[in-house]
Design a protein around this motif. Structure first.
Motif, PDB file in Angstrom:
ATOM      1  N   GLN A  48      25.458  35.974 -82.725  1.00 38.23           N
ATOM      2  CA  GLN A  48      24.687  36.239 -81.518  1.00 38.23           C
ATOM      3  C   GLN A  48      24.356  34.897 -80.892  1.00 38.23           C
ATOM      4  O   GLN A  48      23.782  34.024 -81.528  1.00 38.23           O
ATOM      5  CB  GLN A  48      23.406  37.006 -81.860  1.00 38.23           C
ATOM      6  CG  GLN A  48      23.676  38.410 -82.339  1.00 38.23           C
ATOM      7  CD  GLN A  48      22.401  39.167 -82.670  1.00 38.23           C
ATOM      8  OE1 GLN A  48      22.208  39.608 -83.793  1.00 38.23           O
ATOM      9  NE2 GLN A  48      21.529  39.343 -81.697  1.00 38.23           N
TER      10      GLN A  48
ATOM     11  N   GLU B 140      21.312  40.294 -70.623  1.00 41.25           N
ATOM     12  CA  GLU B 140      22.569  40.422 -71.349  1.00 41.25           C
ATOM     13  C   GLU B 140      22.474  39.563 -72.595  1.00 41.25           C
ATOM     14  O   GLU B 140      22.245  38.352 -72.512  1.00 41.25           O
ATOM     15  CB  GLU B 140      23.771  40.002 -70.509  1.00 41.25           C
ATOM     16  CG  GLU B 140      25.086  40.155 -71.288  1.00 41.25           C
ATOM     17  CD  GLU B 140      26.326  40.244 -70.403  1.00 41.25           C
ATOM     18  OE1 GLU B 140      26.189  40.130 -69.179  1.00 41.25           O
ATOM     19  OE2 GLU B 140      27.423  40.433 -70.963  1.00 41.25           O
TER      20      GLU B 140
ATOM     21  N   GLY C 266      24.523  38.355 -75.967  1.00 43.51           N
ATOM     22  CA  GLY C 266      25.891  38.260 -76.447  1.00 43.51           C
ATOM     23  C   GLY C 266      26.019  38.571 -77.924  1.00 43.51           C
ATOM     24  O   GLY C 266      25.126  38.274 -78.725  1.00 43.51           O
TER      25      GLY C 266
ATOM     26  N   SER D 161      33.934  41.308 -78.596  1.00 46.02           N
ATOM     27  CA  SER D 161      32.542  41.241 -78.157  1.00 46.02           C
ATOM     28  C   SER D 161      31.930  42.623 -77.989  1.00 46.02           C
ATOM     29  O   SER D 161      32.634  43.620 -77.774  1.00 46.02           O
ATOM     30  CB  SER D 161      32.437  40.463 -76.841  1.00 46.02           C
ATOM     31  OG  SER D 161      32.981  41.216 -75.773  1.00 46.02           O
TER      32      SER D 161
ATOM     33  N   ASN E 202      28.473  43.107 -76.087  1.00 44.04           N
ATOM     34  CA  ASN E 202      27.266  42.570 -75.467  1.00 44.04           C
ATOM     35  C   ASN E 202      26.320  43.677 -75.036  1.00 44.04           C
ATOM     36  O   ASN E 202      26.751  44.724 -74.538  1.00 44.04           O
ATOM     37  CB  ASN E 202      27.620  41.710 -74.257  1.00 44.04           C
ATOM     38  CG  ASN E 202      28.331  40.420 -74.655  1.00 44.04           C
ATOM     39  OD1 ASN E 202      28.466  40.097 -75.841  1.00 44.04           O
ATOM     40  ND2 ASN E 202      28.801  39.695 -73.662  1.00 44.04           N
TER      41      ASN E 202
END
Lengths: 115, 115
Positions: free
Chosen positions: A6, A20, A22, A73, A75
């Motif tokens: 993260q 947002e 990640g 990913s 997110n």
């Protein structure tokens, strides 16, 4: 070994800002992906999960996450945060090789929302 | 809504002592887990338990650790001879018997401090 990363350790936002967070994972095969949240003084609870189908997953409290396989990913997003979203957020993965459901967690992101 | 419960919420012990952490999973769940989180670090998987036996364990889960389901409701983690580095928050989780993608429900944790 599987791992989850993260990118943001501590995020501070004002109310109504967009969020947002990640999350990247290392496993190349089939994965199940999760976002958990821990509000102050409370236990970990599931926000949303992905295991197949539509890569855009909607969860509770207006959160959503997008699985992008090519980028490894997952997110987490929310268009407009509230003070009550202040919490720690954990991304987690179950690799396809695990049939026990062992969760591999990221290090967590602390979100602070200023009123 | 059914919840996973854990006792005690806090435990302080001397190095070398045995501790038993207790969990009551959700009643119709069949998979049980222990995770731990050392302060400032990731939540780490310790062990999973199904059908009265360990189904998977991590490298952390050495001979000092054991798990048991002594009756139909409790699930315990025993640390035989605690070390300073065992100080952490210990989380119990449980899930239904479906595939690994089934949601794991977490308890509130036991904070263990080894002096």
């Amino acid at each position: 070994a599987q791992s989850v990363s993260q990118h943001n350790h501590h995020v501070i936002l004002s109310e109504a800002a967009s969020l947002e967070l990640g999350c990247n994972y290392s496993y190349g095969g089939t994965v199940n992906l999760f976002w958990y949240v821990q509000y102050p003084g409370q236990h970990l609870q599931l926000l949303l999960k992905y295991f197949s189908g539509d890569p855009l997953v909607k969860g509770i409290k207006g959160f959503e996450a997008e699985f992008i396989k090519s980028k490894f990913s997952f997110n987490l997003r929310k268009p407009s945060v509230q003070w009550s979203d202040t919490a720690e957020y954990f991304c987690a993965v179950i690799g396809g090789s695990s049939n026990t459901g062992k969760l591999i967690f990221g290090q967590g992101t602390t979100l602070q929302v200023k009123p | 809504e059914p919840e996973v419960t854990q006792t005690p919420s806090h435990q302080v012990t001397q190095m070398g002592q045995e501790v038993i952490l207790r969990c009551v999973p959700i009643s119709n769940h069949l998979y049980f887990y222990w995770y731990r989180q050392i302060l400032g670090q990731k939540v780490e998987f310790l062990v999973s338990f199904y059908n009265n036996e360990i189904s998977e364990k991590s490298e952390i889960f050495d001979d000092q650790f054991s798990v048991e389901r002594p009756d139909g409701s409790n699930f315990t983690l025993k640390i035989r001879s605690t070390k300073l580095e065992d100080s952490a928050m210990y989380f119990c989780a449980s899930r239904l018997a479906g595939g690994p993608q089934e949601t794991q429900y977490f308890g509130p944790g036991t904070r263990l401090l080894v002096l």
